[in-house]
Design a protein around this motif. Structure first.
Motif, PDB file in Angstrom:
ATOM      1  N   VAL A 169       0.825  -1.093  -0.020  1.00  0.00           N
ATOM      2  CA  VAL A 169       0.138   0.121   0.147  1.00  0.00           C
ATOM      3  C   VAL A 169       0.809   1.329   0.058  1.00  0.00           C
ATOM      4  CG1 VAL A 169      -1.832   1.334   1.327  1.00  0.00           C
ATOM      5  CG2 VAL A 169      -2.031  -1.201   1.074  1.00  0.00           C
ATOM      6  N   SER A 170       0.644   2.147  -0.873  1.00  0.00           N
ATOM      7  CA  SER A 170       1.422   3.405  -0.909  1.00  0.00           C
ATOM      8  C   SER A 170       0.616   4.525  -1.346  1.00  0.00           C
ATOM      9  CB  SER A 170       2.584   3.476  -2.231  1.00  0.00           C
ATOM     10  OG  SER A 170       1.958   2.987  -3.325  1.00  0.00           O
ATOM     11  N   GLN A 171       1.030   5.771  -0.910  1.00  0.00           N
ATOM     12  CA  GLN A 171       0.231   7.088  -1.139  1.00  0.00           C
ATOM     13  C   GLN A 171       0.941   7.885  -1.805  1.00  0.00           C
ATOM     14  OE1 GLN A 171      -1.915   8.624   2.331  1.00  0.00           O
ATOM     15  NE2 GLN A 171      -2.276  10.584   1.389  1.00  0.00           N
ATOM     16  N   VAL A 172       0.563   8.690  -2.771  1.00  0.00           N
ATOM     17  CA  VAL A 172       1.266  10.000  -3.275  1.00  0.00           C
ATOM     18  C   VAL A 172       0.651  11.022  -3.110  1.00  0.00           C
ATOM     19  CG1 VAL A 172       2.318   8.486  -5.104  1.00  0.00           C
ATOM     20  CG2 VAL A 172       0.148   9.831  -5.947  1.00  0.00           C
ATOM     21  N   ASP A 173       1.179  12.335  -3.131  1.00  0.00           N
ATOM     22  CA  ASP A 173       0.562  13.668  -3.000  1.00  0.00           C
ATOM     23  C   ASP A 173       0.147  14.235  -4.271  1.00  0.00           C
ATOM     24  OD1 ASP A 173       2.880  14.816  -4.316  1.00  0.00           O
ATOM     25  OD2 ASP A 173       3.696  15.169  -2.046  1.00  0.00           O
ATOM     26  N   ARG A 174      -0.462  15.339  -4.381  1.00  0.00           N
ATOM     27  CA  ARG A 174      -0.968  15.799  -5.428  1.00  0.00           C
ATOM     28  C   ARG A 174       0.250  16.102  -6.668  1.00  0.00           C
ATOM     29  NH1 ARG A 174      -3.634  21.097  -3.289  1.00  0.00           N
ATOM     30  NH2 ARG A 174      -4.561  19.443  -1.758  1.00  0.00           N
ATOM     31  N   PHE A 229      -8.329  17.631  -6.076  1.00  0.00           N
ATOM     32  CA  PHE A 229      -7.491  16.203  -6.253  1.00  0.00           C
ATOM     33  C   PHE A 229      -6.183  16.519  -5.229  1.00  0.00           C
ATOM     34  CE2 PHE A 229      -3.407  14.520  -7.732  1.00  0.00           C
ATOM     35  CZ  PHE A 229      -3.665  13.240  -7.519  1.00  0.00           C
ATOM     36  N   ASP A 230      -6.214  15.447  -4.249  1.00  0.00           N
ATOM     37  CA  ASP A 230      -5.423  15.529  -3.310  1.00  0.00           C
ATOM     38  C   ASP A 230      -4.441  14.368  -3.242  1.00  0.00           C
ATOM     39  OD1 ASP A 230      -4.468  16.879  -1.143  1.00  0.00           O
ATOM     40  OD2 ASP A 230      -5.516  15.904   0.354  1.00  0.00           O
ATOM     41  N   GLY A 231      -4.436  13.499  -4.149  1.00  0.00           N
ATOM     42  CA  GLY A 231      -3.276  12.404  -4.293  1.00  0.00           C
ATOM     43  C   GLY A 231      -4.039  11.225  -4.572  1.00  0.00           C
ATOM     44  N   LEU A 232      -3.359  10.184  -4.503  1.00  0.00           N
ATOM     45  CA  LEU A 232      -3.667   8.739  -4.761  1.00  0.00           C
ATOM     46  C   LEU A 232      -3.155   7.541  -3.790  1.00  0.00           C
ATOM     47  CD1 LEU A 232      -2.627   8.753  -8.775  1.00  0.00           C
ATOM     48  CD2 LEU A 232      -5.271   8.118  -7.714  1.00  0.00           C
ATOM     49  N   VAL A 233      -4.113   6.709  -3.755  1.00  0.00           N
ATOM     50  CA  VAL A 233      -3.502   5.470  -2.991  1.00  0.00           C
ATOM     51  C   VAL A 233      -3.500   4.308  -3.853  1.00  0.00           C
ATOM     52  CG1 VAL A 233      -4.114   4.000  -1.007  1.00  0.00           C
ATOM     53  CG2 VAL A 233      -4.580   6.338  -0.706  1.00  0.00           C
ATOM     54  N   PHE A 234      -2.344   3.585  -3.674  1.00  0.00           N
ATOM     55  CA  PHE A 234      -2.306   2.352  -4.639  1.00  0.00           C
ATOM     56  C   PHE A 234      -2.042   1.132  -3.677  1.00  0.00           C
ATOM     57  CE2 PHE A 234       0.521   5.760  -6.424  1.00  0.00           C
ATOM     58  CZ  PHE A 234      -0.405   5.935  -7.708  1.00  0.00           C
ATOM     59  N   SER A 235      -2.874   0.204  -4.091  1.00  0.00           N
ATOM     60  CA  SER A 235      -2.826  -1.143  -3.453  1.00  0.00           C
ATOM     61  C   SER A 235      -2.260  -2.296  -4.744  1.00  0.00           C
ATOM     62  CB  SER A 235      -4.087  -1.521  -2.915  1.00  0.00           C
ATOM     63  OG  SER A 235      -4.147  -2.786  -2.466  1.00  0.00           O
ATOM     64  N   SER A 236      -1.133  -2.904  -4.265  1.00  0.00           N
ATOM     65  CA  SER A 236      -0.508  -3.643  -5.263  1.00  0.00           C
ATOM     66  C   SER A 236      -0.044  -5.161  -4.768  1.00  0.00           C
ATOM     67  CB  SER A 236       0.769  -2.904  -5.801  1.00  0.00           C
ATOM     68  OG  SER A 236       0.507  -1.638  -6.281  1.00  0.00           O
ATOM     69  N   ARG A 237       0.029  -5.856  -5.459  1.00  0.00           N
ATOM     70  CA  ARG A 237       0.373  -7.038  -5.488  1.00  0.00           C
ATOM     71  C   ARG A 237       1.052  -7.843  -6.293  1.00  0.00           C
ATOM     72  NH1 ARG A 237      -4.964 -10.681  -4.473  1.00  0.00           N
ATOM     73  NH2 ARG A 237      -5.104  -9.277  -2.939  1.00  0.00           N
ATOM     74  N   ASP A 238       2.224  -8.776  -5.925  1.00  0.00           N
ATOM     75  CA  ASP A 238       2.918  -9.285  -7.087  1.00  0.00           C
ATOM     76  C   ASP A 238       2.321 -10.393  -7.853  1.00  0.00           C
ATOM     77  OD1 ASP A 238       5.075 -10.775  -8.150  1.00  0.00           O
ATOM     78  OD2 ASP A 238       6.155 -11.099  -6.658  1.00  0.00           O
ATOM     79  N   ILE A 239       2.259 -10.189  -8.974  1.00  0.00           N
ATOM     80  CA  ILE A 239       1.352 -11.179 -10.021  1.00  0.00           C
ATOM     81  C   ILE A 239       2.487 -11.880 -11.031  1.00  0.00           C
ATOM     82  CG2 ILE A 239      -0.787 -10.410  -9.657  1.00  0.00           C
ATOM     83  CD1 ILE A 239      -0.206  -9.098 -12.580  1.00  0.00           C
TER      84      ILE A 239
END
Length: 340
Positions: free
Chosen positions: A142-147, A230-240
């Motif tokens: 899980v990661s988050q980026v700002d604007r 807009f205030d950023g994004l949250v990414f949820s990632s998994r190894d496939i």
């Protein structure tokens, strides 16, 4: 002047009080009743420390004495005892008074109720602690980026999957790590969710710390400020990577099978247990005179001679029982033009 001061203190929400050099209250504004529940006669003559939470007394005393010694204003946060027995969080400014001769002459306290703020901060800390425990133990990243698209949060699982320490990622744009052949597509897929805040998903390759690439599946969720910006994004990632490798191996196997099936000079055909053709290679189609679409509407039995059908049925039973046919069988088939 005293009348003006009385009117001021009578209507203020903050509490103002004064103690003498013996640290006994000699003045308390009426707001003490609104905030703490005490009448004036329950406060005057008492020492303020009597109404401080036991766990905060030492800190309050230390800061009070420091202010007296340094002759500076001191700001403290502590819990004060309400008349009904519960505690209220207070923020207090301590201002020492001195005589013209410079002798200590008491203290003025200016206090306000900060319980709502402290409860909100405690709730935030609890929420962050729950999030930390969750992200610390999850396999997904899980990661988050700002604007500005700079990473402001990365879960510890980034270390397990990608090999990077958090400080190697924070402040950087995640697109820096995406495979060059995938970068433009990934940005486009993420931007598709922008206007309506729609969640989007992407599959792409990302660079491991040791230089090789792994496949990720990422869900992108937009964040918006209270004003809707807009205030950023949250990414949820998994190894496939394993799944992608398996898919690639399957495609390779399919390609090899198709090459062997269609290029073989022998007649090869596939039918179900009812005898309906499912597929046939080019050699079979050429021999029987049917197109691939036509053969799928034909049954194996319809091409056989009646006297050969019982032997074919016995062979099918043998295959069902053993998984293979022990001995070769000969059958006559009628081509589309009627030839045998």
């Amino acid at each position: 002047s005293e009348e003006k001061l009385r009117r001021l203190t009578d209507n203020m929400m903050d509490m103002v009080s004064q103690v003498d050099r013996e640290n006994r209250a000699i003045f308390a504004s009426p707001s003490h009743t609104k905030v703490m529940g005490y009448e004036m006669d329950e406060i005057l003559g008492h020492r303020p420390l009597e109404m401080v939470h036991p766990d905060d007394v030492a800190m309050v005393r230390e800061q009070f004495l420091k202010g007296v010694q340094d002759r500076t204003e001191t700001r403290i946060e502590y819990r004060g005892l309400h008349k009904d027995g519960h505690y209220v969080w207070l923020e207090t400014i301590i201002s020492c008074l001195y005589t013209p001769e410079g002798e200590f002459d008491g203290v003025v306290f200016s206090s306000r109720d900060i319980t709502a703020r402290m409860n909100a901060e405690a709730a935030r800390r609890e929420s962050e602690e729950r999030l930390r425990k969750l992200t610390d133990n999850m396999m997904d990243m899980v990661s988050q980026v700002d604007r500005e698209s700079k990473m402001v949060f990365v879960s510890p699982s980034h270390k397990k999957i990608l090999g990077y320490e958090a400080e190697e990622l924070l402040g950087r744009d995640p697109i820096e790590f995406v495979h060059p052949d995938d970068a433009e597509r990934v940005v486009g897929e993420a931007m598709r969710g922008g206007p309506g805040g729609v969640t989007t998903a992407s599959e792409y390759r990302i660079r491991h710390r040791d230089g090789h690439y792994i496949w990720l599946e990422t869900v992108n969720s937009y964040l918006f400020a209270e004003d809707g910006s807009f205030d950023g994004l949250v990414f949820s990632s998994r190894d496939i990577t394993e799944r992608k490798n398996a898919e690639a191996a399957h495609r390779d196997s399919e390609e090899r099978y198709n090459a062997m099936f269609h290029r073989s000079h022998d007649c090869i055909y596939i039918h179900d247990f009812a005898g309906n053709f499912l597929d046939a290679n080019d050699s079979s189609l050429s021999l029987l005179g049917y197109s691939r679409d036509e053969i799928r509407n034909v049954s194996f039995q319809s091409l056989m001679f009646a006297e050969d059908i019982p032997g074919a049925i016995e062979a099918l039973k043998e295959i069902l029982a053993n998984g293979y046919q022990k001995e070769k069988k000969r059958y006559r088939l009628k081509a589309k033009n009627g030839e045998v």
